[in-house]
Motif scaffolding. Structure first.
Motif, PDB file in Angstrom:
ATOM      1  N   VAL A 178       2.640  90.977   5.967  1.00 11.54           N
ATOM      2  CA  VAL A 178       3.062  89.592   6.116  1.00 11.54           C
ATOM      3  C   VAL A 178       3.482  89.085   4.740  1.00 11.54           C
ATOM      4  O   VAL A 178       2.689  89.068   3.805  1.00 11.54           O
ATOM      5  N   ALA A 179       4.751  88.728   4.619  1.00 10.39           N
ATOM      6  CA  ALA A 179       5.250  88.201   3.350  1.00 10.39           C
ATOM      7  C   ALA A 179       5.475  86.706   3.550  1.00 10.39           C
ATOM      8  O   ALA A 179       6.398  86.294   4.237  1.00 10.39           O
ATOM      9  N   ASP A 180       4.574  85.896   2.995  1.00  7.96           N
ATOM     10  CA  ASP A 180       4.591  84.450   3.233  1.00  7.96           C
ATOM     11  C   ASP A 180       5.256  83.762   2.052  1.00  7.96           C
ATOM     12  O   ASP A 180       4.656  83.639   0.992  1.00  7.96           O
ATOM     13  N   GLU A 181       6.510  83.344   2.195  1.00  7.60           N
ATOM     14  CA  GLU A 181       7.299  82.727   1.132  1.00  7.60           C
ATOM     15  C   GLU A 181       7.216  83.548  -0.149  1.00  7.60           C
ATOM     16  O   GLU A 181       6.964  83.008  -1.225  1.00  7.60           O
ATOM     17  N   PRO A 182       7.437  84.884  -0.070  1.00 13.00           N
ATOM     18  CA  PRO A 182       7.149  85.734  -1.228  1.00 13.00           C
ATOM     19  C   PRO A 182       8.047  85.449  -2.420  1.00 13.00           C
ATOM     20  O   PRO A 182       7.718  85.817  -3.544  1.00 13.00           O
ATOM     21  N   VAL A 212       7.684  85.112   6.422  1.00 16.18           N
ATOM     22  CA  VAL A 212       7.492  83.692   6.696  1.00 16.18           C
ATOM     23  C   VAL A 212       8.238  82.891   5.641  1.00 16.18           C
ATOM     24  O   VAL A 212       8.038  83.115   4.452  1.00 16.18           O
ATOM     25  N   SER A 213       9.133  82.005   6.067  1.00 12.55           N
ATOM     26  CA  SER A 213       9.887  81.265   5.057  1.00 12.55           C
ATOM     27  C   SER A 213      10.500  80.000   5.628  1.00 12.55           C
ATOM     28  O   SER A 213      10.777  79.908   6.818  1.00 12.55           O
ATOM     29  N   HIS A 214      10.705  78.985   4.776  1.00 12.80           N
ATOM     30  CA  HIS A 214      11.480  77.842   5.246  1.00 12.80           C
ATOM     31  C   HIS A 214      12.952  78.020   4.876  1.00 12.80           C
ATOM     32  O   HIS A 214      13.782  77.187   5.191  1.00 12.80           O
ATOM     33  N   ASP A 215      13.265  79.153   4.216  1.00 14.28           N
ATOM     34  CA  ASP A 215      14.621  79.381   3.739  1.00 14.28           C
ATOM     35  C   ASP A 215      15.338  80.369   4.667  1.00 14.28           C
ATOM     36  O   ASP A 215      15.054  81.558   4.667  1.00 14.28           O
ATOM     37  N   LEU A 216      16.263  79.857   5.459  1.00 15.87           N
ATOM     38  CA  LEU A 216      16.956  80.722   6.416  1.00 15.87           C
ATOM     39  C   LEU A 216      17.725  81.832   5.726  1.00 15.87           C
ATOM     40  O   LEU A 216      17.859  82.929   6.258  1.00 15.87           O
ATOM     41  N   GLY A 217      18.243  81.569   4.534  1.00 19.70           N
ATOM     42  CA  GLY A 217      19.010  82.566   3.810  1.00 19.70           C
ATOM     43  C   GLY A 217      18.163  83.803   3.523  1.00 19.70           C
ATOM     44  O   GLY A 217      18.631  84.938   3.626  1.00 19.70           O
ATOM     45  N   VAL A 218      16.900  83.570   3.169  1.00 16.69           N
ATOM     46  CA  VAL A 218      15.983  84.660   2.864  1.00 16.69           C
ATOM     47  C   VAL A 218      15.748  85.514   4.109  1.00 16.69           C
ATOM     48  O   VAL A 218      15.798  86.741   4.072  1.00 16.69           O
ATOM     49  N   VAL A 219      15.529  84.849   5.227  1.00 17.25           N
ATOM     50  CA  VAL A 219      15.231  85.541   6.464  1.00 17.25           C
ATOM     51  C   VAL A 219      16.464  86.273   6.998  1.00 17.25           C
ATOM     52  O   VAL A 219      16.389  87.398   7.494  1.00 17.25           O
ATOM     53  N   ALA A 220      17.622  85.625   6.868  1.00 13.66           N
ATOM     54  CA  ALA A 220      18.852  86.179   7.435  1.00 13.66           C
ATOM     55  C   ALA A 220      19.157  87.543   6.851  1.00 13.66           C
ATOM     56  O   ALA A 220      19.637  88.434   7.550  1.00 13.66           O
TER      57      ALA A 220
END
Ligand SMILES: Nc1ncnc2c1ncn2[C@@H]1O[C@H](COP(=O)(O)OP(=O)(O)OP(=O)(O)O)[C@@H](O)[C@H]1O
Ligand code: SF4
Ligand SMILES: [Mg+2]
Lengths: 325, 263
Positions: A178-182, A212-220
């Protein structure tokens, strides 16, 4: 179909605060499958972090957790005793957090901490443990791993500390990381390097990843599938490609439309979702997004929208956006 | 009077190191910010961005060079004269708690920079400032820990605006905030700088926010200027390696506006 590594069904979490209970996760269903990268996105306070902490039973005693099913690599996490749970934890579910100092002890050298992890989970003794630790530091691309073993966390840069925390989690050979806002606290160049590293580790080791992130760019850039959390519920889940090109839930669409970008004409303002998320314990009746939703109809304010499942995706909304072509 | 708002020439900050060469945290930096102009200061961690801002704000002593603010040379000034000359520039930090005292109400923190205004006028002024930054004036009675992160940052901006400055020095004001709160704060700053004829010097690694707020960009690398250009020109055709690296690190475009967008 292989069995998922993480299976969460009907997870509810509430916290006791000043004598009152506030629900922060409400009947959440989620799976992480073998080798897959799942992104979990949502605004601050939506419950992203609580979700996986609950799955690993790492929440403080003020939290009450209930679930129909809570399984990680075949272990029924809700039934395990504390001691059994601690014994298997790192090897089933590993964490890296925004603040690497949360996983590193400031008073011990990196080598000492990594070796403890090896001894606990892989039953290797020094000097073999030290060897494995050094290999893992090399795998996360820390320059000069041998000398890093002798350093204390504060002697490393932010990016290196994050890599060391990652090495520590990996040494236990977790089934899911689990990488939470790493990368949230890192500057963009370092952020890009750490994301690249996570993507590579995943491919090379078949590691399942929950990002886990609030940044869609990171997740995308890294995830195959994405779940969108709003006020403690999964409001939409789909393959990353279809979620980003054809979101069904108005909140997902609003998040995407407000994702900052650098292309096109210079905007005079940043797109923002109007209003703020509801505070836990002060949820509106009906759909929690209704006060901010441009598509809301009167029904949205009285009834909770049921979940609609289509193929591999699902969403909860009375007035979803157009179907994928 | 046609002096630029802020003019910096040959600014150096050199720090001795216990071993080896002294560290040139800033090396012959120059910039000229006209009235109402907004500049972004960009660069990787450790490039000297924050040092530049803090030196201008007087929190770090300059080793050599010149800092003229509204025509007045700041470097030789001390004490009251310096404080007076600096009222026209105010700083906003990444962490709003750096400017809000945890033991003071929000209203008290906002009013602190204007001690000469008293009584009912003071209360009025604080109320107006809170409204200007989009906070309900009733929040003035609260303590910082009773506000959300976004509300605290708004309060810190209200405090910076209290002495009616002409220049805001912003050090990563949105980096600790969630995407949607970040957009709200950036838009607030855009509106305020318009309405109040503010100049901005914004240190950030948040390129989309800098693009909304700033006409020009200064790129630092190892304490030196790597590039200076209009923001749009920098995006379209970065000249320096440093700028190219910064742009390449921006999460590339899988996130484009969805075809069925609602905003
Ligand atoms: N230990 C705790 N005690 C009480 N409330 C808590 C605790 N941990 C989390 N909460 C509350 O639970 C809700 C969800 O928090 P959580 O940290 O999971 O959100 P998040 O989506 O990870 O947010 P962020 O993006 O800010 O990290 C919030 O309202 C938070 O205040
Ligand atoms: S259910 Fe109604 S209010 Fe909720 S997201 Fe859908 S349209 Fe909007
Ligand atoms: Mg979180």
């Amino acid at each position: 179909m292989t069995k998922p590594i993480v299976e969460i069904e009907n997870l509810c979490v509430s916290f006791e605060r000043d004598g009152a209970r506030t629900e922060v996760l409400r009947s959440v269903d989620l799976q992480v499958r073998r080798g897959e990268a799942l992104g979990v996105v949502g605004e601050s306070g939506s419950g992203k972090s609580t979700l996986f902490l609950a799955a690993a039973r790492l929440l403080p005693p003020s939290a009450s957790v209930s679930a129909r099913k809570l399984q990680i690599s075949g272990h029924d996490v809700s039934r395990l005793s504390r001691s059994k749970l601690t014994a298997i934890r790192g090897a089933t579910i590993g964490f890296v957090f925004q603040d690497a100092s949360a996983s590193l002890n400031p008073y011990l050298t990196i080598g000492r901490q990594l070796c403890e992890m090896v001894e606990q989970h892989r039953h290797a003794e020094a000097p073999r443990a030290m060897e494995l630790a050094e290999q893992e530091l090399a795998a996360v691309a820390i320059p000069d791993p041998a000398s890093t073993l002798h350093k204390y966390p504060h002697q490393l840069s932010g990016g290196q500390r994050q890599r060391a925390a990652l090495a520590m989690a990996l040494l236990a050979k977790p089934a899911v990381l689990v990488a939470d806002e790493p990368t949230t606290a890192l500057d963009p160049t370092v952020q890009a390097q750490v994301l690249e590293l996570l993507g590579r580790l995943r491919r090379e080791r078949g590691l399942a990843l929950a990002m886990v992130s609030h940044d869609l760019g990171v997740v995308a850039g890294i995830c195959d599938r994405v779940a969108v959390l709003y006020a403690g519920r999964v409001v939409e889940e789909a393959a990353a490609s279809s979620l980003f090109s054809r979101p069904r839930h108005p909140y997902t669409a609003a998040l995407l439309a407000s994702a900052p970008r650098l292309t096109g004409l210079r905007p005079s303002r940043l797109a923002a979702i109007p209003g703020t998320p509801p505070r836990p314990g002060e949820l509106p009746t009906g759909c929690a997004f209704a006060p901010r939703c441009p598509r809301a109809v009167s029904r949205c304010r009285s009834e909770v929208p049921p979940q609609i499942t289509q193929n591999e995706s699902r969403f909860s909304c009375f007035e979803p956006l157009g179907e994928p072509a | 009077m046609n002096a630029p708002l802020l003019e910096i020439t040959n600014l150096c900050v050199i720090r001795p190191r216990p071993s080896g060469e002294p560290l040139r945290a800033l090396d012959r930096v120059r910039l000229r910010l006209e009235r109402k102009e907004s500049w972004a200061v960009l660069g990787e961690s450790g490039c000297g961005k924050t040092t530049l801002l803090r030196t201008i704000a007087g929190l770090i002593p300059a080793t050599s060079g010149s800092i003229r603010f509204q025509g007045t040379e700041l470097i030789p000034l001390r004490g009251r004269a310096l404080a007076q000359a600096r009222l026209g520039m105010q700083m906003v930090f990444q962490d709003p708690d750096a400017s809000l005292d945890p033991r003071w109400t929000i209203a008290a923190s906002v009013a602190e920079p204007i001690p000469q205004i008293r009584g009912a006028e003071r209360a009025d002024r604080v109320e107006r400032l809170l409204r200007d930054v989009g906070l309900d004036p009733s929040l003035g009675a609260r303590f910082p820990h009773e506000l959300s992160g976004g509300q605290r940052q708004r309060a810190a901006i209200a405090r910076a605006l209290a002495p009616d400055p002409k220049l805001l020095l912003l050090d990563e004001p949105t980096s600790a905030l969630d995407v949607s709160v970040r957009a709200q704060i950036v838009n607030l700053l855009a509106d305020l700088s318009q309405a109040r004829d503010l100049g901005l010097l914004l240190v950030t690694h948040d390129l989309p926010s800098a693009r909304v707020l700033c006409e020009r960009a200064l790129v630092l690398d190892g304490g030196r200027i790597a590039e200076e250009a209009p923001f749009e020109a920098l995006l379209a055709a970065p000249q320096s390696q440093t700028a190219r690296r910064l742009l390449a690190a921006f999460p590339a475009a899988p996130v484009t506006a969805p075809k069925n967008s609602v905003l």
